[in-house]
Design an enzyme around this catalytic site. Structure first.
Site, PDB file in Angstrom:
ATOM      1  N   LYS A  67    -110.602   0.784  94.374  1.00  0.00           N
ATOM      2  CA  LYS A  67    -109.871  -0.227  95.140  1.00  0.00           C
ATOM      3  C   LYS A  67    -110.846  -1.092  95.935  1.00  0.00           C
ATOM      4  O   LYS A  67    -111.977  -0.674  96.200  1.00  0.00           O
ATOM      5  CB  LYS A  67    -108.913   0.471  96.115  1.00  0.00           C
ATOM      6  CG  LYS A  67    -107.730   1.146  95.443  1.00  0.00           C
ATOM      7  CD  LYS A  67    -106.657   0.126  95.101  1.00  0.00           C
ATOM      8  CE  LYS A  67    -105.394   0.769  94.566  1.00  0.00           C
ATOM      9  NZ  LYS A  67    -105.563   1.756  93.509  1.00  0.00           N
ATOM     10  N   CYS A  68    -110.363  -2.256  96.298  1.00  0.00           N
ATOM     11  CA  CYS A  68    -111.140  -3.207  97.100  1.00  0.00           C
ATOM     12  C   CYS A  68    -111.733  -2.513  98.332  1.00  0.00           C
ATOM     13  O   CYS A  68    -111.019  -1.773  98.996  1.00  0.00           O
ATOM     14  CB  CYS A  68    -110.234  -4.338  97.521  1.00  0.00           C
ATOM     15  SG  CYS A  68    -111.017  -5.552  98.581  1.00  0.00           S
ATOM     16  N   PRO A  69    -112.998  -2.690  98.689  1.00  0.00           N
ATOM     17  CA  PRO A  69    -113.981  -3.589  98.075  1.00  0.00           C
ATOM     18  C   PRO A  69    -114.896  -2.890  97.066  1.00  0.00           C
ATOM     19  O   PRO A  69    -115.932  -3.432  96.720  1.00  0.00           O
ATOM     20  CB  PRO A  69    -114.803  -4.008  99.297  1.00  0.00           C
ATOM     21  CG  PRO A  69    -114.871  -2.753 100.119  1.00  0.00           C
ATOM     22  CD  PRO A  69    -113.554  -2.035  99.887  1.00  0.00           C
ATOM     23  N   ASP A 122    -107.863  -2.677  89.168  1.00  0.00           N
ATOM     24  CA  ASP A 122    -107.377  -3.153  90.460  1.00  0.00           C
ATOM     25  C   ASP A 122    -106.942  -4.617  90.290  1.00  0.00           C
ATOM     26  O   ASP A 122    -107.753  -5.457  89.921  1.00  0.00           O
ATOM     27  CB  ASP A 122    -108.508  -3.049  91.492  1.00  0.00           C
ATOM     28  CG  ASP A 122    -108.098  -3.550  92.860  1.00  0.00           C
ATOM     29  OD1 ASP A 122    -106.897  -3.792  93.076  1.00  0.00           O
ATOM     30  OD2 ASP A 122    -108.991  -3.706  93.723  1.00  0.00           O
TER      31      ASP A 122
END
Lengths: 190, 80
Positions: free
Chosen positions: B17-19, B44
Site C-alpha cells: 500500500k501507499c507509499p 494498489d
C-alpha cells in the site's frame, strides 16, 4: 562615427552583463521545486502517519524533505521508556500526560479510549499499511531530515535522550524552518 | 516483494500500500544502471496515477502501462 558605435556596443554589453547578474541572483534565491518542507504540529497518530507517508513518498520521488517538529508533535517523537532525570514537577507532569512510544499515539478522531486505535492498528496490519515505526525507519533510510523545535522541547521539559534515535535529527528554532520553507516550493502544516 | 535478475528485471509490488510501491521503486533504482528496463507489477489502485507521477518527478521513462483485472503492470526505463 565608429567610436560612437563602439561605445554603444560596449554599453549594451555592460547592461546585458548587469541583467544576467541580477537574474543569477534571483535564481539562486528561487525556491527549489524538488524540495518540500513540513511543519508537523500534531502528535496524533493519524496526523503523524499522514506526515510520514508524504515525507517518505516525496523522498522516494527524489525530493529533499525536511520536517520541522513543534508542539505536540515534539512529544510524538518520544521513545518508550522512563522519564529523564532532573525535571521540575510541571515538566514531570507533562511527561506523564505525553507518554513516549509510537504505539501510545492517539487518533485525532474515534480514538474511543484506545479502542479505535486498536481497531485501526489491526486493520492496518491486515491491509498491509505501513506502521508509524516502519515509516520513520523508511524516512531514516531515505535521509529525510527532522528538525525539532528547541522551544517546544524546553517548554514541555523533553530531554534529547527521551527522543527516538534518528541520525538526521537536529534541534533548531524558527529561523531554520523559515530558511528551509522559503527555499522549497511546497510547505505543509500538519 | 521479490526482484529477479533475468534479461528484463521484474519487481513484484502486489499487496503493498501507499507509499510502499514507490519506496520500493526508488530502492530498485539504486541497483540498476542507466537505460535498464524493468517491469513493475502492483495491485494498489493508487499505483495507476502514482507510477505516472513518480516517473514524471524522477525523470524515468514510463514505456508502457497496463491495467487488467486489478493487475497493474508498468514497464519503466531508468534514466540518469
Amino acid at each position: 562615427m565608429s567610436t560612437a558605435v563602439a561605445t554603444s556596443t560596449f554599453e549594451d554589453i555592460s547592461s546585458l552583463k548587469q541583467r544576467i547578474e541580477e537574474l543569477e541572483k534571483k535564481t539562486q534565491n528561487a525556491p527549489d521545486a524538488n524540495a518540500i518542507s513540513m511543519v508537523v504540529f500534531s502528535g496524533d497518530l493519524d496526523k503523524l502517519l499522514a506526515a510520514f507517508v508524504i515525507a517518505t513518498g516525496a523522498a522516494a520521488c527524489g525530493m529533499n524533505v525536511s520536517m520541522f517538529f513543534t508542539f505536540w508533535a515534539t512529544a510524538g517523537l518520544k521513545k518508550n521508556g522512563p522519564q529523564a532525570k532532573g525535571k521540575t514537577l510541571i515538566e514531570k507532569m507533562f511527561g506523564w500526560m505525553l507518554p513516549g512510544g509510537f504505539h501510545k499515539r492517539k487518533l485525532s478522531q474515534m480514538d474511543m479510549m484506545g479502542m479505535g486505535r486498536l481497531l485501526m492498528n489491526r486493520e492496518m496490519a491486515k491491509k498491509r499499511v505501513p506502521t508509524l515505526a516502519e515509516l520513520v525507519q523508511i524516512a531514516e533510510d531515505l535521509e529525510v531530515s527532522i528538525d525539532v523545535c528547541e522551544m517546544s522541547m524546553s517548554l514541555m521539559g523533553i530531554k534529547p535522550e527521551e527522543l527516538i534515535d534518528y541520525p538526521n535529527l537536529s534541534y533548531c528554532g524558527v529561523a531554520r524552518f523559515l530558511e528551509q520553507s522559503s527555499s522549497s516550493n511546497t510547505t505543509l502544516f500538519i | 516483494m521479490t526482484t529477479e535478475t533475468t534479461e528484463e528485471r521484474k519487481i513484484d509490488l502486489t499487496g503493498l500500500k501507499c507509499p510502499m510501491p514507490i519506496v520500493q521503486l526508488n530502492k530498485l533504482m539504486k541497483e540498476l544502471g542507466e537505460g535498464d528496463q524493468f517491469t513493475a507489477v502492483a495491485d494498489d489502485p493508487a499505483f495507476c496515477l502514482d507510477v505516472e507521477a513518480w516517473c514524471k518527478k524522477t525523470g524515468h521513462e514510463l514505456l508502457r502501462f497496463e491495467n487488467t483485472e486489478k493487475r497493474l503492470v508498468a514497464v519503466i526505463r531508468k534514466k540518469d
